[in-house]
Design an enzyme around this catalytic site. Sequence first.
Site, PDB file in Angstrom:
ATOM      1  N   TYR A  90      -4.419 -12.629   7.745  1.00 56.84           N
ATOM      2  CA  TYR A  90      -4.623 -12.308   9.162  1.00 56.84           C
ATOM      3  C   TYR A  90      -5.298 -13.404   9.966  1.00 56.84           C
ATOM      4  O   TYR A  90      -5.557 -13.229  11.158  1.00 56.84           O
ATOM      5  CB  TYR A  90      -5.413 -10.989   9.260  1.00 56.84           C
ATOM      6  CG  TYR A  90      -4.733  -9.901   8.449  1.00 56.84           C
ATOM      7  CD1 TYR A  90      -3.630  -9.225   8.964  1.00 56.84           C
ATOM      8  CD2 TYR A  90      -5.131  -9.622   7.140  1.00 56.84           C
ATOM      9  CE1 TYR A  90      -2.965  -8.277   8.211  1.00 56.84           C
ATOM     10  CE2 TYR A  90      -4.470  -8.675   6.379  1.00 56.84           C
ATOM     11  CZ  TYR A  90      -3.388  -8.007   6.912  1.00 56.84           C
ATOM     12  OH  TYR A  90      -2.718  -7.085   6.166  1.00 56.84           O
ATOM     13  N   ASP A 123      -4.843 -13.045   2.403  1.00 57.89           N
ATOM     14  CA  ASP A 123      -6.089 -12.612   3.047  1.00 57.89           C
ATOM     15  C   ASP A 123      -7.325 -12.798   2.167  1.00 57.89           C
ATOM     16  O   ASP A 123      -8.445 -12.528   2.608  1.00 57.89           O
ATOM     17  CB  ASP A 123      -5.994 -11.173   3.583  1.00 57.89           C
ATOM     18  CG  ASP A 123      -5.306 -10.213   2.655  1.00 57.89           C
ATOM     19  OD1 ASP A 123      -5.000 -10.589   1.502  1.00 57.89           O
ATOM     20  OD2 ASP A 123      -5.061  -9.057   3.068  1.00 57.89           O
ATOM     21  N   HIS A 180       0.812  -1.228   0.000  1.00 54.48           N
ATOM     22  CA  HIS A 180       0.000   0.000   0.000  1.00 54.48           C
ATOM     23  C   HIS A 180       0.841   1.271   0.000  1.00 54.48           C
ATOM     24  O   HIS A 180       0.287   2.375   0.037  1.00 54.48           O
ATOM     25  CB  HIS A 180      -0.949   0.002   1.203  1.00 54.48           C
ATOM     26  CG  HIS A 180      -1.994  -1.072   1.150  1.00 54.48           C
ATOM     27  ND1 HIS A 180      -2.846  -1.218   0.079  1.00 54.48           N
ATOM     28  CD2 HIS A 180      -2.316  -2.070   2.018  1.00 54.48           C
ATOM     29  CE1 HIS A 180      -3.653  -2.250   0.301  1.00 54.48           C
ATOM     30  NE2 HIS A 180      -3.341  -2.796   1.460  1.00 54.48           N
TER      31      HIS A 180
END
Length: 351
Positions: free
Chosen positions: A329, A290, A167
């Site tokens: 996660y 994820d 990101h």
Amino acid sequence: MPVVWSDSHRLHDPGGEVWLGLRIPGSELPERAERIRVALTDQGAWFAEARAQPDEALASVHDPGLTTYLAGAWAAWEEAGLPQDPGVDRVVPYLFPHPDLFSGRAVRTATSITARAGQFAYDTMTLIGPGTWEAARAALDAAVTAAQLVLDGAPAAYALTRPPGHHVTRTCFGGSCYLNNSAGAAARLRAGGLDPVAVIDIDAHHGNGTQAIFWDDPGVLTGSVHVDPGAGWFPHFLGFEDERGAGDSNRNLVMEPGSDDEPWLAAVGELAGWARDAGARALVVALGVDAAAGDPESPLAVTPAGFRAAGRALGALGLPTVLVQEGGYDLDALGQLVCETLIGIEEEANG
Ligand code: SP5
Ligand code: ZN
């Protein structure tokens, strides 16, 4: 394949996220990397230490303004006494100097660290504490080390990085990321003569930072499959299919919430075909896991078998390949999901 590792990831414990003004627990935890390491150890993986890389590895993907800020932010926060008064134990931004405030002039650098924090952060969720810089730098070093192992002849290498990186743009950070590890690996591969490099990002979220860094660079093609940001998912403003890069060097494929193996693997296959047709000579896989069913940070529903099949589809390109860990996660599932992907890659590489 070699697994590049650094104990320094443990120095970064974000301590939570500030979301909608609330401090919530956060999911980008040190335990993530430890769980993946255990699973790979059980599979008999071979570990290599991340090697410190020259500042050029940073400068190839980030502006000195960002890296200078990140390197000194925690020390400045402490020096200002903010952990004692008002009692905030992480760097949290509160004021964001949007470019339009400056009528086309350069953004002025704020004196107070409380104001400067918003100059480089684009969200309030990506907190800086003691050790954040050291860990982020070690993660970039790990990704670039993996790229160097591949330049030196390994068919593939996996960098077990955290904090994640995809990101982060040249000048700003967010989304639990501080330095763009996948971009650093791609830059090293290209500097090593493999031109163009393709980055294929299979994290559940759009790889907006990598897209921005290489937007007008024909030497690094960037493709990402992710949950549709238009359906209300991070990074919300970016990752739409009409973002094609200068010279058509970027692809985004969006998934409806709930998408399972079939549409997701079709998209991974489409990105692989796009990289092959564009003549990619090396591959970086931004390996977030994820997208898995059960992950708390995304609504996609990919299975472990789906990750193995994605590995095979990417391995079938037959390119020198660097895999870089991004998100993922679900602590109990992470290790298996990474192993499945790496096994898929190796199955193809070994015919
Ligand atoms: C590397 C990576 O996967 N970064 C993704 C970060 C996305 N975080 C978005 C968080 C949005 C708010 N989550 C609040 C959860 C409340 N239970
Ligand atoms: Zn993600």
